[in-house]
Design a protein around this motif. Sequence first.
Motif, short mmCIF file in Angstrom:
data_model
loop_
_atom_site.label_atom_id
_atom_site.label_comp_id
_atom_site.label_asym_id
_atom_site.label_seq_id
_atom_site.Cartn_x
_atom_site.Cartn_y
_atom_site.Cartn_z
N GLU A 81 0.83 -1.21 0.00
CA GLU A 81 0.00 0.00 0.00
C GLU A 81 0.86 1.26 0.00
OE1 GLU A 81 -3.48 2.12 2.70
OE2 GLU A 81 -2.81 0.10 3.18
N GLU A 82 1.93 1.28 0.80
CA GLU A 82 2.82 2.45 0.85
C GLU A 82 3.51 2.65 -0.50
OE1 GLU A 82 5.40 1.47 4.05
OE2 GLU A 82 3.97 2.05 5.60
N ILE A 83 3.95 1.58 -1.11
CA ILE A 83 4.63 1.67 -2.41
C ILE A 83 3.67 2.21 -3.46
CG2 ILE A 83 5.71 0.34 -4.25
CD1 ILE A 83 6.80 -1.52 -2.03
N ILE A 84 2.44 1.69 -3.47
CA ILE A 84 1.44 2.14 -4.45
C ILE A 84 1.12 3.61 -4.23
CG2 ILE A 84 -0.96 1.87 -5.20
CD1 ILE A 84 -0.60 -1.15 -4.71
N GLN A 85 0.97 4.02 -2.97
CA GLN A 85 0.70 5.44 -2.68
C GLN A 85 1.84 6.32 -3.14
OE1 GLN A 85 -0.13 5.60 1.53
NE2 GLN A 85 -2.30 5.12 1.23
#
Length: 169
Positions: A147-151
């Motif tokens: 999720e952090e990478i996608i954000q």
Amino acid sequence: METTELHYQISSVLVVFVLTLVVSFLIQNIIRRRRMPPGPWGFPIIGHLPLIGDSPFKTFKDMAGQYGDIFMIKMGSWPTVVLNSKESIREAYLTQQNNFVDRPEFFSFKTMQDHRSLAFGKFNKIHRKIANNVLRSFANVKSSTTEEIIQTEAISLSKVLVSSTNPHE
């Protein structure tokens, strides 16, 4: 006398032609339905659209009680397979990927055919495969969550898009 006989012959030919079309259509539908999951018969052209109602999830739950977790309805003229349980969705995604990646050729898809994205166009299978592989490799990174990478990627992509549409920045 000859004109009435001619009209009779023409009308006989038309009746036989129409009956042949109807019978061949019914046989074709019966053969096609044998290869598809079970489901209710729909209306011609509009399919099951009027039967779905305001809350499709309730309608699909009721249909699943009658036809099972995997059933087929028609959205207009297009046959649509409905997966109504977590297990059936998981099985479709993991073991039956090639059977579930196509999209019907709706008008919106035809107009967006040259637009290359994950949802539209003729390259959607390839794009989804690439996206799944990339997300899977991101998910294996120990330092941060997917999720952090996608954000982070979404923020950097939006910055690039804003700067390309607004050349003064």
